[in-house]
Write a protein that holds these residues in place. Structure first.
Motif, mmCIF file in Angstrom:
data_model
loop_
_atom_site.group_PDB
_atom_site.id
_atom_site.type_symbol
_atom_site.label_atom_id
_atom_site.label_comp_id
_atom_site.label_asym_id
_atom_site.label_seq_id
_atom_site.Cartn_x
_atom_site.Cartn_y
_atom_site.Cartn_z
ATOM 1 N N ILE A 157 0.903 -1.347 0.115
ATOM 2 C CA ILE A 157 0.098 0.048 0.120
ATOM 3 C C ILE A 157 0.904 1.157 -0.354
ATOM 4 N N ALA A 158 0.986 2.640 -1.066
ATOM 5 C CA ALA A 158 1.567 3.592 -1.036
ATOM 6 C C ALA A 158 0.729 4.182 -0.047
ATOM 7 N N VAL A 159 0.073 5.448 0.751
ATOM 8 C CA VAL A 159 -0.552 6.032 1.621
ATOM 9 C C VAL A 159 0.485 7.308 1.516
ATOM 10 N N THR A 160 -0.906 8.228 0.849
ATOM 11 C CA THR A 160 -0.500 9.606 0.418
ATOM 12 C C THR A 160 -1.015 10.601 1.093
ATOM 13 N N SER A 161 -1.350 10.111 2.489
ATOM 14 C CA SER A 161 -1.834 10.982 3.569
ATOM 15 C C SER A 161 -2.242 10.375 4.652
ATOM 16 N N GLN A 162 -1.689 11.165 6.002
ATOM 17 C CA GLN A 162 -2.788 10.169 7.121
ATOM 18 C C GLN A 162 -3.048 10.843 7.961
ATOM 19 N N SER A 163 -4.362 10.419 9.033
ATOM 20 C CA SER A 163 -4.613 12.001 9.492
ATOM 21 C C SER A 163 -3.879 11.460 11.047
ATOM 22 N N PRO A 164 -4.196 12.158 12.366
ATOM 23 C CA PRO A 164 -3.636 11.818 13.424
ATOM 24 C C PRO A 164 -4.194 11.158 14.060
ATOM 25 N N SER A 165 -5.015 10.721 13.855
ATOM 26 C CA SER A 165 -5.861 9.486 14.477
ATOM 27 C C SER A 165 -6.311 7.956 13.751
ATOM 28 N N GLY A 166 -5.108 8.176 12.450
ATOM 29 C CA GLY A 166 -4.560 6.511 11.360
ATOM 30 C C GLY A 166 -5.485 6.160 10.500
ATOM 31 N N GLY A 167 -6.616 7.231 9.728
ATOM 32 C CA GLY A 167 -7.417 7.111 8.599
ATOM 33 C C GLY A 167 -6.173 7.983 7.362
ATOM 34 N N GLN A 168 -6.065 6.969 6.477
ATOM 35 C CA GLN A 168 -4.802 6.930 5.544
ATOM 36 C C GLN A 168 -5.775 7.100 3.991
ATOM 37 N N LEU A 169 -5.370 7.901 3.420
ATOM 38 C CA LEU A 169 -5.347 7.650 1.845
ATOM 39 C C LEU A 169 -4.432 7.595 1.142
ATOM 40 N N ILE A 170 -5.307 5.994 0.155
ATOM 41 C CA ILE A 170 -4.308 5.209 -0.732
ATOM 42 C C ILE A 170 -4.543 5.414 -1.614
ATOM 43 N N ASP A 171 -3.465 5.485 -2.446
ATOM 44 C CA ASP A 171 -3.534 5.559 -4.439
ATOM 45 C C ASP A 171 -3.950 3.964 -4.319
ATOM 46 N N SER A 172 -4.961 3.536 -5.669
ATOM 47 C CA SER A 172 -5.009 2.629 -5.584
ATOM 48 C C SER A 172 -3.400 2.068 -6.788
ATOM 49 N N PRO A 173 -2.824 0.941 -6.164
ATOM 50 C CA PRO A 173 -2.214 0.114 -7.751
ATOM 51 C C PRO A 173 -2.348 0.206 -8.712
ATOM 52 N N LEU A 174 -3.811 -0.145 -8.673
ATOM 53 C CA LEU A 174 -4.183 -0.379 -10.337
ATOM 54 C C LEU A 174 -4.281 0.935 -10.955
ATOM 55 N N ASN A 175 -4.080 0.727 -12.144
ATOM 56 C CA ASN A 175 -3.815 1.841 -13.001
ATOM 57 C C ASN A 175 -3.581 0.890 -14.889
ATOM 58 N N PHE A 176 -6.055 1.481 -14.571
ATOM 59 C CA PHE A 176 -5.977 0.866 -16.218
ATOM 60 C C PHE A 176 -5.958 1.840 -17.346
ATOM 61 N N ARG A 177 -5.431 3.223 -16.466
ATOM 62 C CA ARG A 177 -5.238 4.775 -18.121
ATOM 63 C C ARG A 177 -4.663 3.573 -19.064
ATOM 64 N N LYS A 178 -3.634 3.628 -18.389
ATOM 65 C CA LYS A 178 -1.603 3.076 -18.638
ATOM 66 C C LYS A 178 -1.946 2.316 -20.029
ATOM 67 N N HIS A 179 -2.636 1.058 -20.085
ATOM 68 C CA HIS A 179 -3.072 -0.106 -20.066
ATOM 69 C C HIS A 179 -4.252 -0.194 -21.189
ATOM 70 N N VAL A 180 -5.002 0.521 -21.328
ATOM 71 C CA VAL A 180 -6.395 0.832 -21.810
ATOM 72 C C VAL A 180 -6.369 2.391 -22.733
ATOM 73 N N VAL A 181 -5.804 2.738 -22.365
ATOM 74 C CA VAL A 181 -6.192 4.872 -22.877
ATOM 75 C C VAL A 181 -5.308 4.662 -24.046
ATOM 76 N N GLN A 182 -5.881 4.992 -24.901
ATOM 77 C CA GLN A 182 -5.295 5.963 -26.351
ATOM 78 C C GLN A 182 -5.435 6.521 -26.233
ATOM 79 N N VAL A 183 -4.617 8.337 -26.577
ATOM 80 C CA VAL A 183 -4.780 9.696 -26.997
ATOM 81 C C VAL A 183 -4.313 10.174 -28.376
ATOM 82 N N THR A 184 -5.369 10.809 -29.226
ATOM 83 C CA THR A 184 -4.737 11.001 -30.266
ATOM 84 C C THR A 184 -5.841 12.435 -30.757
#
Lengths: 168, 181
Positions: B8-35
């Protein structure tokens, strides 16, 4: 132009109704999804989730054995799930506000009310691909951060305010 | 600890322990083609709508299947009595009908099954009025067998409206009784 290659998305449909599965499969095929697996109850769906390794789950709410909420909670269990981050689109005839809140609090990613439409499903998948949500972990919740979720907010769901995250 | 806890890549954490986490899944790079510009290719929606429309000739048969499931659930209730299991079976069948009807061009069947679901969902099992449940089922069955699709059938419209009123009245009465108790 953003062209989404839907063909690479492995999709698991968990729905006890054969007609809904047929319609979802038709829509997904039309969108270009080629790799689709179906499960007709929550228990079979969980088994398929383990063995098939989907990229996205399309999940019904009302089903025998395990319902969609129970399935979501098991999928989001970070200690036992093979992929607790997987996007889950809940597709249901339940439209009441308290139902949307319950689904959100279980950890769904997107909520889609029946009747089904190709555009609505397309938009949910595109949102998952283009705008992936960060996750929130507290003592009582693990799941997508819905604080910027336009679809749930527009459906009437209470937004999770930053201060509430630690209290969940 | 699962592999996800470890990764888990925690991007921010509150004093009481709540965590904001980046999802390790990245569909964008696999399924999006920009033209070029940042618009979205709408071709897939058109193809999906076409695929869905291709199923339309099967909808009347599917509606027959759905109503048969509801009638079957009612028959089980007759045989086994009103229990949590038979209540759940009827609810499941009515809920399926509610979910399908509008899409299969039977919106009034959707209205009737929605009314039935609300009734079963909100009235305590010992107060569920079987005659009203039967009226809902019979109305939905008749609309399907008479192929009363769309919203133009006057009799079906009136029936759906009356059942909705009856159902709401029973729900209100049940709620007020509960409040008094």
């Amino acid at each position: 132009m953003n062209i989404i290659d839907f063909s690479v998305l492995r999709t698991l449909i968990i729905d006890d109704n054969v007609h809904t599965r047929r319609m979802l499969r038709a829509i997904l095929h039309g969108l270009g999804v080629r790799d689709i697996k179906e499960a007709d109850d929550g228990a079979t769906g969980l088994e398929s989730f383990q063995t098939y390794s989907p990229d996205i789950i399309l999940l019904d709410w009302v089903m025998p054995i395990f319902d969609g909420i129970e399935v979501t909670r098991m999928v989001r269990n970070i200690d036992s799930s093979p992929n607790p981050f997987i996007p889950i689109i809940m597709i249901t005839a339940h439209a009441e506000r308290h139902r949307v809140v319950t689904a959100r609090d279980a950890g769904i990613t997107e909520f889609l009310c029946k009747p089904l439409s190709a555009k609505a499903l397309h938009d949910r998948i595109v949102n998952i691909v283009l705008n992936p949500r960060p996750f929130v972990r507290t003592k009582t919740y693990f799941g997508p951060d819905h604080r910027r979720n336009a679809s749930l907010s527009s459906a009437g769901a209470k937004r999770i305010e930053p201060d509430l995250i630690d209290q969940r | 600890m699962s592999k996800h806890n470890a990764a888990i890549a925690v991007t921010s954490q509150s004093p009481s322990g709540g965590q904001l986490i980046d999802s390790p899944l990245n569909f964008r790079k696999h399924v999006v083609q920009v033209t070029g510009n940042n618009t979205l290719d709408m071709g897939p929606i058109e193809r999906a709508e076409k695929a869905l429309a291709g199923l339309a000739d099967q909808f009347p048969t599917w509606m027959q299947d759905e109503i048969a499931a509801l009638v079957g659930a009612r028959a089980m209730l007759q045989y086994e009595g009103l229990t949590e299991a038979t209540r759940q079976r009827i609810y499941l069948a009515a809920h399926n009908l509610r979910g399908q009807a509008q899409m299969m061009n039977f919106p009034l069947v959707g209205t009737v099954s929605d009314s039935l679901c609300n009734l079963i969902d909100r009235v305590p099992i010992d107060q569920l009025p079987l005659p009203i449940i039967d009226l809902h089922i019979e109305a939905a069955r008749a609309m399907i067998s008479e192929n009363a699709s769309g919203e133009s059938n006057g009799v079906a419209l009136k029936l759906a409206a009356q059942l909705g009123i009856a159902s709401e009245g029973i729900i209100r009465k049940s709620i007020s009784t509960e409040a008094v108790d």
